[in-house]
Design a protein around this motif. Structure first.
Motif, short mmCIF file in Angstrom:
data_model
loop_
_atom_site.label_atom_id
_atom_site.label_comp_id
_atom_site.label_asym_id
_atom_site.label_seq_id
_atom_site.Cartn_x
_atom_site.Cartn_y
_atom_site.Cartn_z
N ILE A 36 0.86 -1.19 0.00
CA ILE A 36 0.00 0.00 0.00
C ILE A 36 0.89 1.23 0.00
O ILE A 36 1.77 1.37 0.86
N THR A 37 0.66 2.13 -0.96
CA THR A 37 1.39 3.39 -1.03
C THR A 37 0.41 4.54 -0.92
O THR A 37 -0.57 4.59 -1.67
N ILE A 38 0.66 5.44 0.01
CA ILE A 38 -0.22 6.59 0.24
C ILE A 38 0.52 7.84 -0.19
O ILE A 38 1.50 8.25 0.46
N LYS A 39 0.08 8.44 -1.29
CA LYS A 39 0.72 9.63 -1.84
C LYS A 39 -0.05 10.90 -1.53
O LYS A 39 0.53 11.95 -1.25
N SER A 40 -1.38 10.83 -1.63
CA SER A 40 -2.25 11.95 -1.30
C SER A 40 -3.66 11.40 -1.14
O SER A 40 -3.92 10.23 -1.41
N GLY A 41 -4.58 12.25 -0.70
CA GLY A 41 -5.94 11.79 -0.48
C GLY A 41 -6.20 11.53 0.99
O GLY A 41 -5.38 11.86 1.87
N ASN A 42 -7.32 10.90 1.28
CA ASN A 42 -7.75 10.70 2.66
C ASN A 42 -8.25 9.29 2.89
O ASN A 42 -8.95 8.72 2.04
N ALA A 43 -7.93 8.74 4.04
CA ALA A 43 -8.43 7.43 4.46
C ALA A 43 -8.65 7.44 5.96
O ALA A 43 -7.82 7.99 6.71
N THR A 44 -9.75 6.84 6.40
CA THR A 44 -10.01 6.76 7.84
C THR A 44 -9.10 5.73 8.50
O THR A 44 -8.55 5.97 9.58
N ASN A 61 2.51 10.98 1.84
CA ASN A 61 1.74 12.21 2.07
C ASN A 61 0.29 11.79 2.27
O ASN A 61 -0.01 10.61 2.39
N GLY A 62 -0.60 12.77 2.31
CA GLY A 62 -2.00 12.44 2.49
C GLY A 62 -2.42 12.50 3.95
O GLY A 62 -1.62 12.80 4.85
N THR A 63 -3.69 12.17 4.21
CA THR A 63 -4.25 12.22 5.56
C THR A 63 -4.89 10.88 5.89
O THR A 63 -5.79 10.43 5.18
N VAL A 64 -4.44 10.25 6.96
CA VAL A 64 -4.94 8.94 7.38
C VAL A 64 -5.23 8.98 8.87
O VAL A 64 -4.45 9.51 9.66
#
Length: 208
Positions: free
Chosen positions: A158-166, A187-190
């Motif tokens: 799993i790669t988190i670059k941008s965006g949002n996840a709970t 980056n992004g918001t988790v």
């Protein structure tokens, strides 16, 4: 699929097939589904019972999709890679894999739009090589690198670059297992990150 269609069955990128004849209605090239209109039926990049070779691809561009979207098949395996690209719209559950059938490698790209649950694997099946999810702009409630109810996945990424996840889980949801899970957050918001699964076991986890 465009406009305002009335759909009451299932959409398959692959063939139908019969259980006694696994090579019947096999697709030997790539399947492709592009979704612009809203749908209320399950959608599979692969086939129902029929095998799909090489590659499947589903592009979700707009619309509201209230049922499950699978990169793989229902019972028919995908001997190759799957790709589900969320580029817009609103989705319920997205699976990189199949319902009860394996795929080799799954890829889910979450670039825009919203989704409730995203699984790298299948509902009751695994990806036999690896699962790969990239969050890069979409809004998602939960991301799970592995499968939902069953399926033993050797590797999830799993790669988190941008965006949002709970919440982000490297492993499976309720059943099966993940051998190695890798989560890379750039980056992004988790809200919360779990290297392992939700209610399922994992062997080795990496969170970076």
């Amino acid at each position: 699929i465009k406009g305002t269609p009335t759909l009451s069955g299932v959409i398959y990128g692959g063939g139908a097939g019969l259980s006694a004849y696994p090579n019947m209605a096999k697709v030997t090239g790539k399947t492709n589904i592009n979704l612009y209109a809203s749908t209320n039926v399950n959608i599979y990049g692969g086939g129902n019972i029929a095998i799909t070779e090489t590659e499947t691809e589903i592009n979700i561009l707009s619309g509201t999709h209230t049922q499950n979207i699978y990169g793989g098949g229902n019972v028919g395996v995908v001997n190759g890679s799957t790709k589900v690209n969320l580029k817009g719209g609103t989705c319920s559950d997205i699976y990189g894999g199949g319902n009860q059938a394996t795929v080799t490698t799954s890829n889910v790209n979450l670039n825009s739009g919203t989704a409730t649950n995203v699984y790298g694997g299948g509902n009751r099946a695994a990806a036999t090589a690896s699962t790969n999810i990239t969050l890069d702009g979409a809004n998602v409630e939960s991301i799970m690198g592995g499968s939902n109810l069953a399926g033993d996945n050797p590797e999830s990424n799993i790669t988190i670059k941008s965006g949002n996840a709970t919440a982000v889980y490297g492993g499976n949801n309720q059943g099966g297992s993940t051998n190695v899970s890798n989560i890379l957050m750039q980056n992004g918001t988790v809200g919360s990150i779990f290297g392992g699964g939700n209610q399922a076991n994992s062997t080795t986890t990496h969170v970076t």
